[in-house]
Design a protein around this motif. Structure first.
Motif, mmCIF file in Angstrom:
data_model
loop_
_atom_site.group_PDB
_atom_site.id
_atom_site.type_symbol
_atom_site.label_atom_id
_atom_site.label_comp_id
_atom_site.label_asym_id
_atom_site.label_seq_id
_atom_site.Cartn_x
_atom_site.Cartn_y
_atom_site.Cartn_z
ATOM 1 N N ASP A 250 0.837 -1.186 0.000
ATOM 2 C CA ASP A 250 0.000 0.000 0.000
ATOM 3 C C ASP A 250 0.877 1.243 0.000
ATOM 4 O O ASP A 250 1.917 1.292 0.661
ATOM 5 N N ALA A 251 0.455 2.255 -0.709
ATOM 6 C CA ALA A 251 1.289 3.447 -0.807
ATOM 7 C C ALA A 251 0.440 4.682 -1.043
ATOM 8 O O ALA A 251 -0.687 4.617 -1.554
ATOM 9 N N ILE A 252 0.991 5.806 -0.651
ATOM 10 C CA ILE A 252 0.421 7.108 -0.989
ATOM 11 C C ILE A 252 1.164 7.598 -2.224
ATOM 12 O O ILE A 252 2.376 7.782 -2.198
ATOM 13 N N VAL A 253 0.456 7.788 -3.300
ATOM 14 C CA VAL A 253 1.064 8.205 -4.560
ATOM 15 C C VAL A 253 0.624 9.631 -4.876
ATOM 16 O O VAL A 253 -0.576 9.916 -4.916
ATOM 17 N N CYS A 254 1.572 10.487 -5.085
ATOM 18 C CA CYS A 254 1.281 11.887 -5.401
ATOM 19 C C CYS A 254 1.885 12.235 -6.757
ATOM 20 O O CYS A 254 3.098 12.127 -6.961
ATOM 21 N N ILE A 255 1.035 12.631 -7.672
ATOM 22 C CA ILE A 255 1.476 13.034 -9.008
ATOM 23 C C ILE A 255 1.222 14.533 -9.163
ATOM 24 O O ILE A 255 0.093 15.001 -9.027
ATOM 25 N N VAL A 256 2.285 15.272 -9.416
ATOM 26 C CA VAL A 256 2.203 16.734 -9.527
ATOM 27 C C VAL A 256 2.465 17.141 -10.972
ATOM 28 O O VAL A 256 3.466 16.730 -11.574
ATOM 29 N N LYS A 257 1.575 17.950 -11.512
ATOM 30 C CA LYS A 257 1.733 18.449 -12.878
ATOM 31 C C LYS A 257 1.588 19.961 -12.897
ATOM 32 O O LYS A 257 0.727 20.522 -12.219
ATOM 33 N N TRP A 258 2.445 20.589 -13.660
ATOM 34 C CA TRP A 258 2.367 22.044 -13.859
ATOM 35 C C TRP A 258 2.379 22.314 -15.353
ATOM 36 O O TRP A 258 3.316 21.986 -16.065
ATOM 37 N N GLU A 259 1.287 22.876 -15.844
ATOM 38 C CA GLU A 259 1.183 23.116 -17.276
ATOM 39 C C GLU A 259 0.278 24.312 -17.534
ATOM 40 O O GLU A 259 -0.820 24.407 -16.986
#
Length: 282
Positions: A250-259
């Motif tokens: 189990d994991a906390i996944v954080c995807i950050v995008k700047w566009e």
């Protein structure tokens, strides 16, 4: 108005927050505040926007504006000069069940201009175990008593029934009593300091300075992010080890995008909540 003038105002406001934090942290009864320094003080404008603060816990300063907004929304237009409001509701901008937010609205010439807020982690606030860290809890009520927004001080008069009820729900009443008293006096200290700043510079000048500073910070952040040619994408993963039999993957996944000037933070790929005591591995 330039950025230098704006920064002078900001430093004045931050100085008030620093004095409040020093006073409260030295006066509280809970070692979580005195020794662990789990305390945050913020100065917010009339819209509950954070404009200055003294941070001992970055985790709490990020949540502070949401707590203040939740508390003031609860009372709507029933906020008077001399009031001090408290709340520990995790679902109203709170974090941990035993974290208490204490807020005082500041009026200048009978007009609400600022808030000073103190946020501290109490040593104990009821629940099934002392200290409110309960790995086997299956509901939030087992962790702590929930304090919905309430006026601890009404128009300058301490509401002893509210104070006594909060203290009665703790296993360490003397410590909690000192915490409440220190927070009240800290807010009063902050009110005096902020009033002096506003009187010295004027309300209009202060608001203009804060707006200039806010624009300058926003511009700098946009420029820094734009150095990535307008597009930035990254992914971070924190693994969770459930000591009570969960899935170690189990994991906390954080995807950050700047566009195109838009920052998007996506947590939808994260695993669900785990039961019991969890250890986090970065």
């Amino acid at each position: 108005m330039n950025v230098i003038d704006a920064e002078i105002i900001h430093r004045q406001l931050r100085g008030v927050a620093e004095r409040v934090l020093t006073f409260v942290s030295r006066s509280c009864g809970s070692p979580t505040v005195v020794e662990d320094r789990d305390i945050t003080v913020g100065v917010l404008d009339s819209s509950a926007r954070l404009i200055a603060g003294k941070v001992e816990s970055p985790f709490e300063i990020a949540a502070l504006p949401f707590s203040v907004q939740g508390i003031t929304d609860f009372f709507d237009f029933d906020v008077q000069e001399g009031d001090i409001l408290i709340s520990s509701e995790p679902y109203r901008g709170g974090t941990q069940a035993n974290v208490l937010t204490v807020v005082k609205p500041i009026f200048i010439q009978q007009r609400l201009e600022l808030y000073v807020a103190v946020r501290i982690r109490l040593l104990d606030l009821g629940g099934a175990v002392c200290g409110n860290f309960h790995p086997h809890a299956t509901e939030i009520w087992q962790e702590s008593v929930q304090i919905s927004p309430v006026k601890l001080v009404r128009r300058g008069i301490l509401q002893t029934d509210i104070k006594d009820k909060v203290i009665a729900n703790s296993r360490v009443p003397k410590a909690i009593g000192r915490d409440l008293k220190a927070s009240i006096e800290g807010c009063n200290l902050g009110e005096r300091g902020l009033t002096d700043v506003v009187v010295r510079y004027g309300t209009a000048f202060m608001k203009e300075a804060l707006e200039v500073l806010n624009q300058a910070i926003s511009k700098q952040v946009n420029e820094d992010l734009s150095d990535s040619y307008g597009f930035l994408e990254g992914e971070g993963k924190i693994h969770i080890e459930d000591r009570l039999g969960g899935n170690e993957s189990d994991a906390i996944v954080c995807i950050v995008k700047w566009e195109n000037g838009i920052l998007d933070i996506d947590l939808t790929e994260s695993a669900g909540a785990v039961k019991g005591l969890s250890l986090i591995h970065i």
